[in-house]
Write a protein that holds these residues in place. Structure first.
Motif, mmCIF file in Angstrom:
data_model
loop_
_atom_site.group_PDB
_atom_site.id
_atom_site.type_symbol
_atom_site.label_atom_id
_atom_site.label_comp_id
_atom_site.label_asym_id
_atom_site.label_seq_id
_atom_site.Cartn_x
_atom_site.Cartn_y
_atom_site.Cartn_z
ATOM 1 N N SER A 296 0.819 -1.216 0.000
ATOM 2 C CA SER A 296 0.000 0.000 0.000
ATOM 3 C C SER A 296 0.854 1.268 0.000
ATOM 4 O O SER A 296 0.326 2.375 -0.151
ATOM 5 C CB SER A 296 -0.916 0.001 1.234
ATOM 6 O OG SER A 296 -0.141 -0.036 2.428
ATOM 7 N N ILE B 1 1.858 4.218 -4.626
ATOM 8 C CA ILE B 1 0.659 4.841 -5.205
ATOM 9 C C ILE B 1 0.743 4.692 -6.730
ATOM 10 O O ILE B 1 1.730 5.112 -7.343
ATOM 11 C CB ILE B 1 0.582 6.328 -4.815
ATOM 12 C CG1 ILE B 1 0.552 6.469 -3.282
ATOM 13 C CG2 ILE B 1 -0.617 7.001 -5.462
ATOM 14 C CD1 ILE B 1 0.678 7.901 -2.802
ATOM 15 N N TYR C 140 4.976 4.030 -10.283
ATOM 16 C CA TYR C 140 4.403 4.320 -8.959
ATOM 17 C C TYR C 140 4.998 5.622 -8.408
ATOM 18 O O TYR C 140 6.067 6.073 -8.817
ATOM 19 C CB TYR C 140 4.714 3.191 -7.970
ATOM 20 C CG TYR C 140 4.133 1.861 -8.370
ATOM 21 C CD1 TYR C 140 2.824 1.522 -8.019
ATOM 22 C CD2 TYR C 140 4.899 0.945 -9.097
ATOM 23 C CE1 TYR C 140 2.299 0.298 -8.392
ATOM 24 C CE2 TYR C 140 4.378 -0.273 -9.476
ATOM 25 C CZ TYR C 140 3.072 -0.594 -9.121
ATOM 26 O OH TYR C 140 2.550 -1.809 -9.493
ATOM 27 N N ARG D 176 -0.273 8.516 2.072
ATOM 28 C CA ARG D 176 -0.299 7.313 1.242
ATOM 29 C C ARG D 176 -1.717 6.979 0.740
ATOM 30 O O ARG D 176 -1.893 6.068 -0.058
ATOM 31 C CB ARG D 176 0.279 6.138 2.026
ATOM 32 C CG ARG D 176 1.798 6.274 2.188
ATOM 33 C CD ARG D 176 2.366 5.368 3.238
ATOM 34 N NE ARG D 176 3.829 5.546 3.341
ATOM 35 C CZ ARG D 176 4.562 5.115 4.349
ATOM 36 N NH1 ARG D 176 3.972 4.480 5.351
ATOM 37 N NH2 ARG D 176 5.863 5.303 4.361
ATOM 38 N N ARG D 177 -2.702 7.728 1.252
ATOM 39 C CA ARG D 177 -4.074 7.552 0.754
ATOM 40 C C ARG D 177 -4.360 8.466 -0.426
ATOM 41 O O ARG D 177 -5.450 8.426 -1.001
ATOM 42 C CB ARG D 177 -5.070 7.846 1.879
ATOM 43 C CG ARG D 177 -4.992 6.830 3.027
ATOM 44 C CD ARG D 177 -5.884 7.259 4.174
ATOM 45 N NE ARG D 177 -5.786 6.329 5.299
ATOM 46 C CZ ARG D 177 -6.267 6.580 6.519
ATOM 47 N NH1 ARG D 177 -6.879 7.748 6.751
ATOM 48 N NH2 ARG D 177 -6.132 5.707 7.489
ATOM 49 N N GLN D 178 -3.380 9.330 -0.737
ATOM 50 C CA GLN D 178 -3.583 10.256 -1.847
ATOM 51 C C GLN D 178 -3.526 9.488 -3.175
ATOM 52 O O GLN D 178 -2.780 8.516 -3.326
ATOM 53 C CB GLN D 178 -2.493 11.333 -1.841
ATOM 54 C CG GLN D 178 -2.393 12.129 -0.558
ATOM 55 C CD GLN D 178 -3.577 13.053 -0.367
ATOM 56 O OE1 GLN D 178 -4.111 13.614 -1.335
ATOM 57 N NE2 GLN D 178 -4.018 13.201 0.874
ATOM 58 N N SER D 179 -4.304 9.991 -4.122
ATOM 59 C CA SER D 179 -4.233 9.416 -5.471
ATOM 60 C C SER D 179 -3.198 10.192 -6.262
ATOM 61 O O SER D 179 -2.765 11.274 -5.856
ATOM 62 C CB SER D 179 -5.599 9.506 -6.159
ATOM 63 O OG SER D 179 -5.933 10.867 -6.406
#
Length: 663
Positions: free
Chosen positions: A136, A139, A156, A194-197
């Motif tokens: 995870s 990205i 990535y 790390r949740r960003q697109s």
């Protein structure tokens, strides 16, 4: 001598190398004098940045910005950046840049990698991988992949950690682009990041990122298409400009602090330049001091070689010397490496020692002087050839390189001044014993004047130089100022006065009084005799009565009025003894040398009855005020007590050879 010149030339060559360095420093300019800040849109541009079109001396030409359509731009060979803001103060000096190559609608074109940006934690890495990544941490950035720089099929984005390994970096991947983290993502939690697109990241990149002024400067300088020579010249110009700018800022704002570094210095390299300059100055100082030490040591060594030759020549000429010659290791052994210091003599420190036979000795370690070993020659050449009960016995000597030592009989009761001037009165000698000491000193001086084949003039008779053995027998010591003189000659030739003020005969500094002869020692003995009779120094600044400050003048007036010196618990014979000592002392301290008795006559007067002695006229110096009685400042300068070396023990020793070779 040649070695000294070579060393001096090498020092001059080395120092001249730094002269150019100083010339560069002197060429610094205060380039920003009279420069006002420029503006483009809402942005203010001031040193170290400059706006295109500003006066040439304003700002740093290597960070030149352009104002285009009311927007501030930074151009370099790799592309164009929009300058969103410049931070001149605070915790860091940074500039916010927006890469103008980015497409606001799609991310098919990524930002350029900044080679000057080395921080890992605040970076975003764009990388291509051979195989897909399941972690995870990665990205997916496939929508932004560009075949022109993507080496592998999978693409990535990865946020930096403390190190590259902390990010979970996989060895099957290759970093294609490293850029600073955008301002909008700067302070978010790493988990949230790390949740960003990839679209979110691209959108934030359009807001810009902060880089240091150093990084901005390097971005401007990177021009990979320059020729090697042009690149070298370009960078030399940049370094010199930075160097001069660093001095301009230093002289304006002082020593770099966190605040001034952030606010005024163009780059960290300017602070480094100042540090290097400080190091250069320190190295130059160290080199200069080292060269000076080398020259002094060579000079010092040369002087001692000459001194050694002089002493060895003297020793070879002497065939009547009785003392033993010791090695320096033997001197150290007998003194236990100079463990027990007895005191300080006229020309060196004195230590207690012990011979192999068990007897104790006093070892004087001579200090280095300008006399070319003359003090050593004086001592050995005088007491080394005589033996008398009232003259200190020279047991031996040492000459080894620059080390010189004299070995005497040990005197357990120390010097006379500690007995007669001691406030503690640990040893209270009777008047009979004091008179015995007086007679012993007189006999010793008389022997020096008439008992040898050569007349020996001591020139430094004083209580400090009278030593006492276990039976309080006096021994005349310290012949560092002595001079050998033919007995049949009445006048002594001296090039400089010698002795101790207060005991020196006036003819030594007043040339019109009379010729210098053995009568100088008579005068010194008279002053010593006066102090022994009064058990106090002749010049006593702490006397209770001002009239008693100069004792000889005061006691003469006492005798002139028919009054004797007040003595506690003294018998009539002791009072006569003291009176006789004082009258003889007055004869000895007459101003004119011709009015003084010889030491033979002094002994005769001391051995006779006091009733047969007449009071002499009052010495001229005693009839004057204290300020007049003492020599003038000029006379004192001329009468320096050092054996500066005009003393020569033998007329055959010619020291001019040393002086000539030194020059």
């Amino acid at each position: 001598m040649l070695t000294m010149k070579v060393a001096a030339i090498l020092c001059l060559v080395a120092l001249s190398g730094f002269a150019f360095f100083d010339a560069v420093n002197a060429a610094r300019q205060f380039r920003n004098a009279g420069c006002n800040p420029s503006s483009c849109g809402s942005l203010t541009i001031s040193s170290p940045f400059r706006l295109k079109g500003d006066p040439p001396h304003c700002g740093n030409s290597y960070i030149e910005l352009a104002c285009e359509n009311n927007r501030t731009m930074l151009h370099n060979r790799d592309g164009t950046y929009y300058v969103a803001d410049i931070f001149y103060g605070g915790e860091s000096s940074t500039i916010r840049l927006v890469d103008q190559s980015l497409d606001a609608d799609v991310c098919s074109i990524l930002p350029k990698s900044l080679v000057c940006y080395e921080q890992i934690a605040d970076s975003i890495f764009f990388m291509s991988c051979r195989v897909p990544m399941t972690s995870s941490l990665y990205i997916d950035a496939a929508s932004c992949a560009n075949a022109s720089f993507s080496a592998y099929p999978y693409f990535y984005a990865l946020f930096g950690g403390e190190t590259l390994n902390d990010t979970g970096f996989d060895e099957s991947c290759t970093v294609e682009v490293q850029v600073p983290r955008p301002v909008g993502l700067q302070y978010s939690n790493i988990t949230d990041l790390r949740r960003q697109s990839i679209s979110d990241i691209h959108r934030e990149l359009l807001t810009g990122f902060n880089v240091s002024w150093d990084c901005a400067t390097n971005m401007y300088l990177r021009d990979r298409n320059r020729s090697t020579l042009a690149e070298i010249l370009w960078r030399l110009k940049f370094i010199l400009s930075n160097y001069l700018d660093s001095f301009r800022i230093f002289f304006t704002y002082g020593i770099p602090s966190h605040e001034t570094t952030s606010s005024y210095y163009t780059s960290r390299t300017q602070v480094d330049f100042l540090v290097l300059t400080g190091v250069g100055i320190a190295v130059r100082t160290l080199l200069g001091v080292s060269c000076l030490i080398i020259v002094v040591v060579l000079k010092f060594r040369r002087r001692h070689l000459c001194m050694d030759d002089t002493i060895e020549e003297f020793l070879q000429m002497q065939n009547k010397l009785m003392p033993i010659r010791y090695s320096y290791s033997e001197i150290k052994r007998m003194t236990e490496s100079f463990k027990n210091k007895l005191g300080q003599g006229g020309f060196g420190s004195v230590f207690k020692g012990k011979l192999r036979s068990g007897g104790f000795v006093a070892v004087k370690l001579l200090e280095l002087s300008k006399s070319q070993g003359q003090d050593f020659i004086n001592e050995v050449g005088t007491i080394g050839r005589i033996h008398h009960v009232n003259v200190i016995q020279l047991v031996g000597f040492c000459v080894q390189g620059s080390k010189q030592a004299l070995v005497y009989d040990y005197m357990p009761n120390g010097s006379l001044d500690k007995i007669i001037f001691s406030k503690e009165k640990n040893i209270n000698l009777s008047w009979e014993k004091i008179f015995e000491i007086v007679m012993g000193v007189a006999r010793g001086i008389e022997y020096l004047h008439r008992g040898c084949d050569m007349q020996i003039l001591h020139f430094d008779i004083k209580p400090h130089n009278i030593l006492l053995d276990e039976n309080f027998t006096p021994k005349i010591s310290d012949f560092g100022l002595a001079k050998l003189h033919a007995i049949d000659a009445s006048i002594v030739s001296l090039t400089a006065a010698r002795g101790t003020l207060g005991y020196m005969a006036p003819e030594l500094f007043y040339k019109n009084i009379g010729s210098i002869s053995h009568k100088a020692d008579v005068y010194s003995f008279g002053m010593l005799l006066m102090e022994m009779a009064g058990k106090r120094r002749n010049l006593n600044a702490f006397a209770e009565k001002s009239s008693e400050i100069y004792f000889p003048s005061w006691i003469y007036d006492q005798f002139d009025r028919g009054e004797d010196l007040e003595l506690e618990d003294a018998t009539e014979s002791e009072r006569k003894m003291v009176r006789k000592m004082i009258i003889v002392a007055f004869w000895c301290i007459q101003i004119k040398p011709t009015d003084r008795p010889s030491m033979s006559k002094v002994l005769e007067m001391l051995e006779g009855a006091v009733e047969l002695l007449e009071m002499p006229i009052k010495p001229f110096l005693l009839s004057m005020e204290r300020s007049s009685a003492e020599p003038t400042a000029a006379a004192i300068d001329d009468a320096s007590a050092s054996a500066s070396a005009s003393a020569s023990t033998t007329e055959s020793m010619d020291r001019a050879q040393c002086s000539a070779s030194d020059s």
